[in-house]
Write an enzyme that holds these catalytic residues in place. Structure first.
Site, PDB file in Angstrom:
ATOM      1  N   LYS A 121      10.964 -21.420  14.817  1.00  0.00           N
ATOM      2  CA  LYS A 121       9.635 -21.020  14.336  1.00  0.00           C
ATOM      3  C   LYS A 121       9.625 -19.535  13.952  1.00  0.00           C
ATOM      4  O   LYS A 121       8.611 -18.978  13.568  1.00  0.00           O
ATOM      5  CB  LYS A 121       8.586 -21.326  15.396  1.00  0.00           C
ATOM      6  CG  LYS A 121       8.391 -22.829  15.577  1.00  0.00           C
ATOM      7  CD  LYS A 121       7.459 -23.211  16.689  1.00  0.00           C
ATOM      8  CE  LYS A 121       7.397 -24.733  16.787  1.00  0.00           C
ATOM      9  NZ  LYS A 121       6.673 -25.192  17.978  1.00  0.00           N
TER      10      LYS A 121
ATOM     11  N   CYS B 194       1.506 -33.060  18.898  1.00  0.00           N
ATOM     12  CA  CYS B 194       2.058 -33.007  20.266  1.00  0.00           C
ATOM     13  C   CYS B 194       1.043 -32.422  21.240  1.00  0.00           C
ATOM     14  O   CYS B 194       1.416 -31.718  22.187  1.00  0.00           O
ATOM     15  CB  CYS B 194       3.349 -32.190  20.332  1.00  0.00           C
ATOM     16  SG  CYS B 194       4.687 -32.857  19.367  1.00  0.00           S
TER      17      CYS B 194
ATOM     18  N   GLN C 101       4.608 -20.564  19.832  1.00  0.00           N
ATOM     19  CA  GLN C 101       3.719 -20.508  18.684  1.00  0.00           C
ATOM     20  C   GLN C 101       3.213 -19.090  18.413  1.00  0.00           C
ATOM     21  O   GLN C 101       2.693 -18.807  17.349  1.00  0.00           O
ATOM     22  CB  GLN C 101       2.540 -21.460  18.944  1.00  0.00           C
ATOM     23  CG  GLN C 101       1.801 -21.923  17.724  1.00  0.00           C
ATOM     24  CD  GLN C 101       2.687 -22.640  16.723  1.00  0.00           C
ATOM     25  OE1 GLN C 101       2.754 -22.238  15.570  1.00  0.00           O
ATOM     26  NE2 GLN C 101       3.384 -23.681  17.159  1.00  0.00           N
TER      27      GLN C 101
ATOM     28  N   ASP D 283       4.467 -19.948  27.415  1.00  0.00           N
ATOM     29  CA  ASP D 283       5.100 -20.629  26.295  1.00  0.00           C
ATOM     30  C   ASP D 283       4.764 -19.821  25.032  1.00  0.00           C
ATOM     31  O   ASP D 283       3.632 -19.844  24.556  1.00  0.00           O
ATOM     32  CB  ASP D 283       4.562 -22.062  26.229  1.00  0.00           C
ATOM     33  CG  ASP D 283       5.011 -22.823  24.987  1.00  0.00           C
ATOM     34  OD1 ASP D 283       5.652 -22.214  24.106  1.00  0.00           O
ATOM     35  OD2 ASP D 283       4.714 -24.022  24.901  1.00  0.00           O
TER      36      ASP D 283
ATOM     37  N   HIS E  33       0.963 -27.891  24.471  1.00  0.00           N
ATOM     38  CA  HIS E  33       1.882 -28.783  23.758  1.00  0.00           C
ATOM     39  C   HIS E  33       2.439 -29.759  24.809  1.00  0.00           C
ATOM     40  O   HIS E  33       2.581 -29.397  25.980  1.00  0.00           O
ATOM     41  CB  HIS E  33       3.005 -27.901  23.204  1.00  0.00           C
ATOM     42  CG  HIS E  33       3.965 -28.570  22.274  1.00  0.00           C
ATOM     43  ND1 HIS E  33       4.971 -29.399  22.722  1.00  0.00           N
ATOM     44  CD2 HIS E  33       4.093 -28.510  20.924  1.00  0.00           C
ATOM     45  CE1 HIS E  33       5.679 -29.808  21.674  1.00  0.00           C
ATOM     46  NE2 HIS E  33       5.158 -29.285  20.572  1.00  0.00           N
TER      47      HIS E  33
HETATM   48  C1  LIG Z   1       6.864 -26.004  18.923  1.00  0.00           C
HETATM   49  C2  LIG Z   1       6.271 -25.809  20.254  1.00  0.00           C
HETATM   50  C3  LIG Z   1       6.919 -26.268  21.412  1.00  0.00           C
HETATM   51  C4  LIG Z   1       8.202 -27.063  21.371  1.00  0.00           C
HETATM   52  O1  LIG Z   1       9.248 -26.357  20.805  1.00  0.00           O
HETATM   53  P1  LIG Z   1      10.662 -27.081  20.528  1.00  0.00           P
HETATM   54  O2  LIG Z   1      11.365 -26.129  19.643  1.00  0.00           O
HETATM   55  O3  LIG Z   1      10.336 -28.385  19.856  1.00  0.00           O
HETATM   56  O4  LIG Z   1      11.312 -27.271  21.845  1.00  0.00           O
HETATM   57  C5  LIG Z   1       6.326 -26.004  22.618  1.00  0.00           C
HETATM   58  N1  LIG Z   1       5.166 -25.324  22.710  1.00  0.00           N
HETATM   59  C6  LIG Z   1       4.507 -24.875  21.624  1.00  0.00           C
HETATM   60  C7  LIG Z   1       3.231 -24.127  21.790  1.00  0.00           C
HETATM   61  C8  LIG Z   1       5.042 -25.105  20.361  1.00  0.00           C
HETATM   62  O5  LIG Z   1       4.383 -24.663  19.284  1.00  0.00           O
END
Ligand SMILES: *Cc1c(COP(=O)(O)O)cnc(C)c1O
Length: 404
Positions: A224, A362, A201, A198, A121
């Site tokens: 999420k 993104c 997701q 990260d 992302h």
């Molecule tokens: C949604 C997402 C982000 C960003 O999250 P925010 O809540 O917008 O800061 C970063 N990495 C991944 C893999 C995502 O799905």
């Protein structure tokens, strides 16, 4: 087992009509919907104990402080961090990554190398590029293959004694690929590099065990996970949190302030300057409880059924091509139909009540890799149904007929 009727009744937004049609919400990878208990928690906070935390001796402030710190402990337990002070409450994944990337400015030198993956992302690319600009460190990229998987043999070649940090997402938001993070972490640790995962997701589908994973940092967003926007976590191993300088200066993050010198508070307060999103953090805890009551194993197996059904169904549409065909993926289907622009299809099916994401999600480097402007992304979660997949299919057939 998922009791879909009961679950759907928990989400007031799902019974809405959009453009005169029943809402079919398939944009869960961007943000998912909130159950009534989470909404009630926010209302309850502001109507009965709104107050600033960690400051007042008065009853309301103590009540708010307790609820806020209880949420931290809930999150610690959920993610299985060793210590509650390893859980920093932030404004979300992007904020969490920036805390680490900015902190590393003083720990890297020219020529050091940091590794990201081709599946990231933008929020896990741009802060590291900015870090490289500040320090002269070099950014390396683990490439991907046509199935949308990372090429692990190339990762092996990138690792060296110059590697200081590795950053990968657990699940790609654009394609749904589940990356082999345990292998990635272990290989990085073998050469002494730190790893940030990260989890934005993945954590709505897979409950992580941070102590078993052994990542140095882990980041995620509440929104999420059925929680509110503008809240998230940064997990860091205690040793790293002690090493990293604070990101923002202000109230709440100090031990002692004089005009000559200020000393910082210990973690987590060192990274939580200013008044936080108190209601949001408390509601995040409620969202975690809600999802655990359904059960992450139940969620994952139900979503997998939805994914299998939707994949088969959509592939019946002639000219439809799915991007991201890894064996290991979450319930995300990124696709295009012939040469039709994703935006055009998205606009037509919105009129039929169907919410999907169109565009680059993104993750422009992934779209460049496939040489496409973007995709249509349908992302499913535990409150979606097989009937909704049929409605998506019907709407796509209609859009295709109109546009071809
Ligand atoms: C949604 C997402 C982000 C960003 O999250 P925010 O809540 O917008 O800061 C970063 N990495 C991944 C893999 C995502 O799905």
């Amino acid at each position: 087992m998922i009791d879909i009727k009961k679950i759907r009744a928990d989400f007031p937004i799902l019974s809405q009509k959009i453009n005169g049609k029943q809402l079919v919400y398939l944009d869960n990878a961007a943000t998912n919907q909130k159950p009534q208990v989470v909404i009630d928690s926010i209302v309850n906070y502001y109507s009965t104990f709104n107050s600033n935390i960690h400051r007042g001796v008065h009853t309301l402030s103590q009540k708010a402080t307790n609820a806020y710190e209880e949420a931290r402990i809930k999150l610690q337990k959920h993610f299985n961090a060793k210590k509650s002070y390893e859980i920093i409450l932030t404004a979300g994944t992007t904020h969490s990554i920036n805390i680490v990337a900015t902190g590393f400015s003083s720990l890297l030198k020219k020529g050091d190398e940091i590794i990201v993956s081709a599946l990231e992302h933008h929020s896990n690319i741009v802060p590291w590029q900015m870090l490289c600009e500040r320090t002269g460190a070099i950014l390396k990229v683990i490439p991907m293959n046509l199935e949308g998987e990372l090429v692990m043999s190339e990762y092996d070649k990138l690792l060296s004694d110059k590697t200081k940090l590795v950053f990968v997402n657990h699940v790609s938001n654009a394609l749904g690929t589940i990356n082999p993070i345990k292998k990635i972490i272990d290989k990085a640790h073998n050469i002494g590099a730190a790893v940030l995962i990260d989890g934005a997701q993945s954590c709505p589908h897979i409950k992580p065990d941070l102590q078993e994973l052994d990542a140095d940092f882990y980041v995620a967003s509440a929104h999420k996970l059925c929680g509110p926007t503008g809240v998230g976590i940064l997990y860091g191993k205690a040793a790293w949190l002690n090493k990293l300088p604070p990101y923002q200066g202000g109230g709440e993050m100090i031990k002692k302030v004089t005009f000559e010198k200020t000393t910082y508070a210990d973690s987590p307060h060192k990274f939580e300057a200013g008044t936080p999103n108190i209601a949001g953090v408390i509601a995040f805890g409620v969202a975690i409880d809600y999802m655990n009551a359904i059960g992450f194993d139940n969620i994952a197996s139900y979503e997998d059924e939805l994914l299998q059904y939707a994949t088969k169904k959509l592939l019946q549409i002639e000219g439809l091509k799915i991007y991201g065909t890894s064996q290991h993926k979450t319930a995300v289907i990124s696709f295009n139909i012939n040469e039709i622009h994703p935006f055009d299809i998205g606009t037509i099916i919105d009129k039929l009540g169907i919410a999907v994401r169109t565009g680059h999600h993104c993750a422009q480097p992934i779209m460049d890799f496939y040489n496409i402007p973007g995709t249509i992304r349908a992302s499913f979660t535990f409150y979606n149904t097989f009937e909704e997949i049929d409605l998506l299919y019907n709407a796509l057939i209609k859009a295709k007929t109109m546009l071809c």
